[in-house]
Design a protein around this motif. Structure first.
Motif, PDB file in Angstrom:
ATOM      1  N   VAL A 126     -19.806 -28.231  43.139  1.00  0.00           N
ATOM      2  CA  VAL A 126     -20.452 -26.950  43.439  1.00  0.00           C
ATOM      3  C   VAL A 126     -20.783 -26.894  44.927  1.00  0.00           C
ATOM      4  CG1 VAL A 126     -22.450 -25.477  43.031  1.00  0.00           C
ATOM      5  CG2 VAL A 126     -21.438 -26.749  41.125  1.00  0.00           C
ATOM      6  N   CYS A 127     -20.343 -25.830  45.590  1.00  0.00           N
ATOM      7  CA  CYS A 127     -20.727 -25.556  46.978  1.00  0.00           C
ATOM      8  C   CYS A 127     -21.784 -24.460  46.969  1.00  0.00           C
ATOM      9  CB  CYS A 127     -19.517 -25.114  47.797  1.00  0.00           C
ATOM     10  SG  CYS A 127     -19.940 -24.407  49.424  1.00  0.00           S
ATOM     11  N   LEU A 128     -22.966 -24.760  47.485  1.00  0.00           N
ATOM     12  CA  LEU A 128     -24.054 -23.781  47.567  1.00  0.00           C
ATOM     13  C   LEU A 128     -24.147 -23.251  48.998  1.00  0.00           C
ATOM     14  CD1 LEU A 128     -26.850 -25.604  45.528  1.00  0.00           C
ATOM     15  CD2 LEU A 128     -25.224 -23.887  44.715  1.00  0.00           C
ATOM     16  N   HIS A 129     -24.273 -21.947  49.114  1.00  0.00           N
ATOM     17  CA  HIS A 129     -24.397 -21.346  50.442  1.00  0.00           C
ATOM     18  C   HIS A 129     -25.480 -20.276  50.392  1.00  0.00           C
ATOM     19  CE1 HIS A 129     -23.477 -18.760  53.915  1.00  0.00           C
ATOM     20  NE2 HIS A 129     -22.978 -19.853  54.449  1.00  0.00           N
ATOM     21  N   GLU A 130     -26.355 -20.278  51.386  1.00  0.00           N
ATOM     22  CA  GLU A 130     -27.443 -19.310  51.447  1.00  0.00           C
ATOM     23  C   GLU A 130     -27.414 -18.612  52.799  1.00  0.00           C
ATOM     24  OE1 GLU A 130     -31.223 -20.604  49.778  1.00  0.00           O
ATOM     25  OE2 GLU A 130     -30.301 -22.522  49.235  1.00  0.00           O
ATOM     26  N   SER A 131     -27.686 -17.296  52.784  1.00  0.00           N
ATOM     27  CA  SER A 131     -27.647 -16.521  54.018  1.00  0.00           C
ATOM     28  C   SER A 131     -28.720 -15.441  53.989  1.00  0.00           C
ATOM     29  CB  SER A 131     -26.265 -15.872  54.205  1.00  0.00           C
ATOM     30  OG  SER A 131     -25.929 -15.077  53.073  1.00  0.00           O
ATOM     31  N   THR A 132     -29.128 -14.998  55.168  1.00  0.00           N
ATOM     32  CA  THR A 132     -30.113 -13.922  55.288  1.00  0.00           C
ATOM     33  C   THR A 132     -29.572 -12.885  56.274  1.00  0.00           C
ATOM     34  OG1 THR A 132     -31.379 -14.712  57.212  1.00  0.00           O
ATOM     35  CG2 THR A 132     -31.884 -15.699  55.055  1.00  0.00           C
ATOM     36  N   TRP A 133     -30.344 -11.834  56.452  1.00  0.00           N
ATOM     37  CA  TRP A 133     -29.928 -10.790  57.382  1.00  0.00           C
ATOM     38  C   TRP A 133     -29.777 -11.320  58.799  1.00  0.00           C
ATOM     39  CZ3 TRP A 133     -33.028  -9.375  61.524  1.00  0.00           C
ATOM     40  CH2 TRP A 133     -34.347  -9.826  61.501  1.00  0.00           C
ATOM     41  N   ARG A 134     -30.482 -12.407  59.135  1.00  0.00           N
ATOM     42  CA  ARG A 134     -30.378 -12.979  60.477  1.00  0.00           C
ATOM     43  C   ARG A 134     -29.003 -13.585  60.737  1.00  0.00           C
ATOM     44  NH1 ARG A 134     -35.434 -13.232  62.731  1.00  0.00           N
ATOM     45  NH2 ARG A 134     -37.217 -13.166  61.293  1.00  0.00           N
ATOM     46  N   ASP A 135     -28.268 -13.914  59.681  1.00  0.00           N
ATOM     47  CA  ASP A 135     -26.934 -14.496  59.825  1.00  0.00           C
ATOM     48  C   ASP A 135     -25.851 -13.448  60.056  1.00  0.00           C
ATOM     49  OD1 ASP A 135     -27.712 -17.230  59.348  1.00  0.00           O
ATOM     50  OD2 ASP A 135     -27.982 -16.675  57.236  1.00  0.00           O
ATOM     51  N   ASN A 136     -26.205 -12.181  59.966  1.00  0.00           N
ATOM     52  CA  ASN A 136     -25.221 -11.108  60.078  1.00  0.00           C
ATOM     53  C   ASN A 136     -25.357 -10.412  61.430  1.00  0.00           C
ATOM     54  OD1 ASN A 136     -23.403  -9.056  59.728  1.00  0.00           O
ATOM     55  ND2 ASN A 136     -24.471  -8.097  58.002  1.00  0.00           N
ATOM     56  N   ARG A 137     -24.487 -10.736  62.342  1.00  0.00           N
ATOM     57  CA  ARG A 137     -24.583 -10.157  63.685  1.00  0.00           C
ATOM     58  C   ARG A 137     -24.095  -8.711  63.743  1.00  0.00           C
ATOM     59  NH1 ARG A 137     -19.677 -10.978  66.798  1.00  0.00           N
ATOM     60  NH2 ARG A 137     -18.076 -12.086  65.610  1.00  0.00           N
ATOM     61  N   PHE A 138     -23.625  -8.195  62.624  1.00  0.00           N
ATOM     62  CA  PHE A 138     -23.148  -6.815  62.589  1.00  0.00           C
ATOM     63  C   PHE A 138     -24.208  -5.832  62.113  1.00  0.00           C
ATOM     64  CE2 PHE A 138     -19.395  -9.547  61.764  1.00  0.00           C
ATOM     65  CZ  PHE A 138     -18.724  -9.297  62.962  1.00  0.00           C
ATOM     66  N   ASN A 139     -25.422  -6.306  61.818  1.00  0.00           N
ATOM     67  CA  ASN A 139     -26.491  -5.390  61.429  1.00  0.00           C
ATOM     68  C   ASN A 139     -26.858  -4.481  62.599  1.00  0.00           C
ATOM     69  OD1 ASN A 139     -27.070  -5.962  58.697  1.00  0.00           O
ATOM     70  ND2 ASN A 139     -28.184  -7.811  59.251  1.00  0.00           N
ATOM     71  N   PRO A 140     -27.310  -3.251  62.333  1.00  0.00           N
ATOM     72  CA  PRO A 140     -27.662  -2.335  63.430  1.00  0.00           C
ATOM     73  C   PRO A 140     -28.826  -2.872  64.244  1.00  0.00           C
ATOM     74  CG  PRO A 140     -28.342  -1.448  61.295  1.00  0.00           C
ATOM     75  CD  PRO A 140     -27.486  -2.639  61.005  1.00  0.00           C
ATOM     76  N   PRO A 141     -28.944  -2.415  65.489  1.00  0.00           N
ATOM     77  CA  PRO A 141     -29.991  -2.942  66.389  1.00  0.00           C
ATOM     78  C   PRO A 141     -31.406  -2.806  65.853  1.00  0.00           C
ATOM     79  CG  PRO A 141     -28.374  -1.658  67.627  1.00  0.00           C
ATOM     80  CD  PRO A 141     -28.066  -1.451  66.174  1.00  0.00           C
ATOM     81  N   ASP A 142     -31.691  -1.754  65.069  1.00  0.00           N
ATOM     82  CA  ASP A 142     -33.060  -1.534  64.604  1.00  0.00           C
ATOM     83  C   ASP A 142     -33.382  -2.282  63.316  1.00  0.00           C
ATOM     84  OD1 ASP A 142     -31.437  -0.054  62.921  1.00  0.00           O
ATOM     85  OD2 ASP A 142     -32.847   1.617  62.750  1.00  0.00           O
ATOM     86  N   TYR A 143     -32.420  -3.070  62.791  1.00  0.00           N
ATOM     87  CA  TYR A 143     -32.645  -3.715  61.500  1.00  0.00           C
ATOM     88  C   TYR A 143     -33.781  -4.737  61.578  1.00  0.00           C
ATOM     89  CZ  TYR A 143     -31.405  -5.116  56.773  1.00  0.00           C
ATOM     90  OH  TYR A 143     -31.433  -5.338  55.416  1.00  0.00           O
TER      91      TYR A 143
END
Length: 431
Positions: free
Chosen positions: A196-213
């Motif tokens: 099993v490969c477990l991976h966790e991510s948050t909004w901080r990992d997404n550089r494509f979120n809008p500037p005001d996120y």
């Protein structure tokens, strides 16, 4: 980060997902907070792999609880990845079919198929699913928390037989975290397993979120720290403080005549989502049958979407704060009324819901999401839960409360003396 499965093609991705891309474990479990980019990234990864001649012979099966939900989610993500990666050249590389939903790579012959597992018939279909050419070696289960453990195990059995040396069998589960009591946490996160490969991510990992996120998440953290932990940080939700617990996901009867009574609830929004629910009651069980849940809708667009969701002969109870919008529904020949709001009426509606078993149709994914997160406000000093609901991410819950308002027996108002008969007369007297 750049990946080049086809010469002269470069794409951008989030580096946080590199460990998941490199995994060859049979189970790949991606838990992500809202807007972490996991679905975007998975869709792009699959398109890159299935276009690469190194993986010729691979096939992908994409599964959600309801087959119809693919069109606005996984199918949209995968076709979007095709357009984004290949630009104007995409028709020379991929064939995109809308009925039934499928994609075929013209370079490798790879197929992407879409299926649901809402009922026994759809599960039976999964037992025999094969790709027209090559081998079905990869399965992507999106919103995996909507499925039962048995569903997922049956889906995993679709990968069978000997694969070419360059390919590997893999089931990928992607989801937003919900209750810490969910079977996915117990099976994959609480008990380590070598395959099993477990991976966790948050909004901080997404550089494509809008500037005001970041500002929006900071405001959420201040307003509701518990919701921020689950929604923004991707942590498992605590069971304590949940408002409604006597509910489960199951198919709801489609025939209106199956119910003892029907009702609808409507919470207006624009920047926030508008939420419209079709609700039925049979033998003291509440059925949440259908939902519309979408931001950016003016009233005319919302009314158009309601066709086939709420019969015009069914009472539709809406937020009374926007009487002009209620009247517009009435002009469209809907039996729409504004719900009168008095102090503690929301608690009375909640008490009524808590006293009934609730069944939610799998297609109502936003309602399910809110049910999993809807909690009482916790007193910061004492740590005890109050009798007031958290006023964040509760649009479907407000619509649900409105929908049952005519069935709730209210305490007589000490000023008006309106009797606690069935609530219905109170609604009309005040309207």
């Amino acid at each position: 980060m750049s990946r080049r499965p086809v010469r002269h093609i470069e794409v951008s991705a989030n580096r946080a997902f590199v460990p998941a891309h490199e995994s060859r474990h049979f189970w790949r479990v991606l838990k992500g907070a809202a807007s972490s980019g996991k679905s975007y990234d998975l869709a792009q990864e699959y398109i890159l792999h299935l276009t690469d001649k190194a993986y010729t012979g691979a096939g992908l099966l994409v599964v959600r609880k309801t087959e119809a939900s693919h069109r606005s989610s996984t199918y949209a993500e995968l076709t979007g990845a095709v357009y984004r990666i290949f630009g104007d050249l995409w028709p020379r590389i991929w064939e995109i079919r809308s009925s039934p939903l499928s994609l075929r790579c013209k370079i490798t012959g790879a197929w992407i198929l879409f299926r649901g597992c809402k009922d026994a018939q759809q599960l039976e279909r999964l037992k025999s699913v094969t790709v027209p050419s090559g081998k079905l070696c990869w399965v992507w289960v999106e919103e995996a928390t909507e499925l039962s453990e048995r569903d997922v195990d049956l889906i995993a059995l679709r990968i069978r037989g000997t694969l070419p040396p360059a390919l590997w069998p893999q089931v990928t589960l992607s989801f937003n975290p919900v209750s810490s009591a969910h079977w996915i946490k117990a099976r994959f996160f609480d008990t380590p397993h070598p395959d099993v490969c477990l991976h966790e991510s948050t909004w901080r990992d997404n550089r494509f979120n809008p500037p005001d996120y970041a500002d929006r998440m900071a405001a959420l953290e201040k307003a509701n720290p518990e919701l921020y932990r689950v929604y923004a940080l991707g942590e498992w939700g605590e069971v304590g403080g949940l408002i409604l617990t006597r509910w489960r996901v199951d198919d709801c009867p489609e025939n209106d005549g199956c119910y003892d009574a029907l009702s609808g609830g409507l919470d207006f929004g624009f920047n926030d989502p508008s939420a419209l629910l079709s609700v039925g009651v049979k033998d003291q069980v509440v059925y949440i049958r259908r939902e519309i849940y979408q931001p950016g809708l003016v009233n005319a667009e919302l009314i158009e979407l309601a066709e086939g969701v709420i019969p015009r002969t069914t009472m539709l109870w809406a937020d009374c704060a926007e009487p002009d919008r209620v009247r517009e529904w009435q002009r469209a020949r809907y039996l729409c009324r504004g719900v009168v709001k008095r102090p503690h009426d929301d608690v009375a509606q909640i008490d009524w819901l808590k006293a009934h078993q609730i069944i939610v149709d799998p297609s109502c994914k936003h309602t399910i999401r809110e049910l999993q997160l809807w909690k009482w406000i916790r007193d910061e000093q004492s740590g005890a839960y109050t009798d007031r609901p958290v006023d964040v991410l509760n649009h479907a819950m407000d619509a649900l409360r409105y929908s049952v308002s005519e069935w709730v027996r209210y305490t007589p108002d000490p000023v008006t003396g309106i009797p606690a008969d069935d609530g219905l007369s109170r609604q009309y007297l005040e309207y």
